[in-house]
Design a protein around this motif. Structure first.
Motif: not given
Length: 420
Positions: A205-214, A345-354, A413-420
């Motif tokens: 029931g969740l929407p399909t998200s597009p793949s982030a990585a080539p 921290v990982i979700q905010r700072e690691v690029p979505a494609e990896v 280390h201090d996460s200020k804003r997410p990495v997209t």
């Protein structure tokens, strides 16, 4: 280090209702329900499968070990591929496929057990299928959650998932034991299959998200994921820290704890209490984090991992059961804080494609070194003694936490804003 928290972006006070606002997001709420049912079934599965194998012709402790080893090996083989596929085609698709595999494997096993036609080799084969599903599902969790809630609510979402994990770890084994007593192991496995079916419906029931990585070659994708880990000192250090903890401290604790409980704490019932209290601690820890967004979240995560040393220290010190239970409660709370903050921290700072591959590398260390620690704990304790081995694990964990916290990339280390 003071646990100061940044106010949410809208600067409103964190009331009790505001702390639970994460469940107002329909997509996360749907996933949470499915994940809760899946984790409940998983909490019942190990006990059900163990008793089922023990009752089969040719069953016994050796057969139980073969079934468990087959499941773990399947997870190890699939983990990295699961991470690659998660980043290529999206977490939802991979997790949905993984849960379909788990639903099928447990459904077939339930039919075989309920019709009294199961054989050991069939249970082993189905354990492999279950392990493949688990290896595919795990990497997607870190990648999926950021798409279900706004960035401000990531910590609360992860905390609620930890609460769910703790609750099912307490309820699942107890419910399995009750069902086995009034019915049989096949009935418990059937309930496990149904739980995966509920998770399938939730994910569908969740929407399909597009793949982030080539799309590149598998080895190229894995090399890219490893470079992302290696390029961030805080990431590879914390990954190594958790992996070595599983090898040096937690595996000996899980192996030697039941034996020491049998010798002087009251046996299986006492050990079951310790594990149940540990799960209760994780519930309390997760609830305590709701509405909090601490500065230096990574440092707090590592500091909280010191809590895992407390129950091992209690066993080594030969304290009464009540104190071992208190130690397990504190360790469970520390585990919830560690897992929740590190995942955020990982979700905010690691690029979505990896994210999928990075999660897979982290899980691989835990799965690979954990079984090695389980295998070595008995022989090593026979040489140095059970209490001494636990003492060495405690010393390792406390020293490792102190060393990791001295690293500027972790401490500051201090996460200020997410990495997209």
């Amino acid at each position: 280090m003071t646990l100061r928290t940044r106010p949410p972006s809208d600067s409103r006070p964190r009331t009790a209702a505001h702390r639970l606002r994460t469940v107002r997001h329909s997509r996360f709420r749907r996933f949470l329900v499915g994940q809760s049912m899946s984790l409940l079934g998983s909490g019942m599965n190990t006990i059900a499968t163990t008793f089922a194998v023990l009752q089969l012709p040719g069953g016994g402790a050796g057969a139980v070990g073969v079934v468990m080893a087959a499941r773990i090996l399947a997870v190890l083989v699939v983990l990295l591929i699961g991470g690659v596929l998660t980043d290529r085609i999206g977490a939802r698709v991979v997790m949905l496929t993984a849960d379909l595999l788990r639903f099928t494997s447990q459904g077939v096993l339930a039919v075989l057990l309920l019709t009294h036609s199961a054989r050991i080799w069939e249970v082993v084969a189905l354990a492999v299928v279950l392990g493949i599903g688990e290896g595919g599902f795990g990497p997607g969790l870190t990648a999926l959650v950021p798409g279900l809630v706004p960035s401000d609510d990531l910590a609360d979402a992860n905390a609620l998932l930890e609460v769910t994990q703790g609750m099912t770890s307490v309820v699942g084994p107890g419910l399995a034991g009750l069902l086995i007593a009034v019915a049989d192991a096949g009935t418990v496995v059937a309930v496990d299959a149904i739980s995966y079916g509920v998770s399938v419906l939730a994910l569908a029931g969740l929407p399909t998200s597009p793949s982030a990585a080539p799309r590149r070659g598998t080895f190229t994708d894995l090399a890219r994921g490893w470079r992302e880990v290696a390029s961030r000192t805080w990431l590879w250090v914390t990954t190594l820290h958790i992996s070595l903890f599983n090898l040096v401290l937690w595996a000996p604790f899980l192996v030697l704890g039941p034996a020491l409980a049998q010798q002087r704490l009251g046996g299986a019932r006492a050990w079951g209490l310790v594990l149940a209290v540990y799960g209760t601690g994780s519930i309390i820890g997760g609830l305590a984090l709701l509405g909090r967004n601490p500065n230096r979240a990574l440092a707090w995560s590592i500091a909280a991992s010191a809590g895992w040393a407390i129950p091992a220290a209690a066993l080594a010190a030969r304290v009464p059961l009540a104190w071992v239970a208190v130690a397990a409660l504190l360790a469970g709370g520390g585990a919830a804080v560690c897992h929740t903050l590190l995942a955020t921290v990982i979700q905010r700072e690691v690029p979505a494609e990896v994210r999928g591959r990075i999660s897979a590398f982290g899980s691989l260390g835990a799965y690979a070194l954990g079984p090695l620690g389980l295998a070595l704990a008995g022989p090593v304790s026979g040489v140095v003694g059970a209490e001494r081995l636990l003492e060495l694990g405690v010393l390792w964990q406390l020293t490792a936490v102190a060393v990791v916290l001295t690293l500027p990339s972790v401490r500051r280390h201090d996460s200020k804003r997410p990495v997209t």
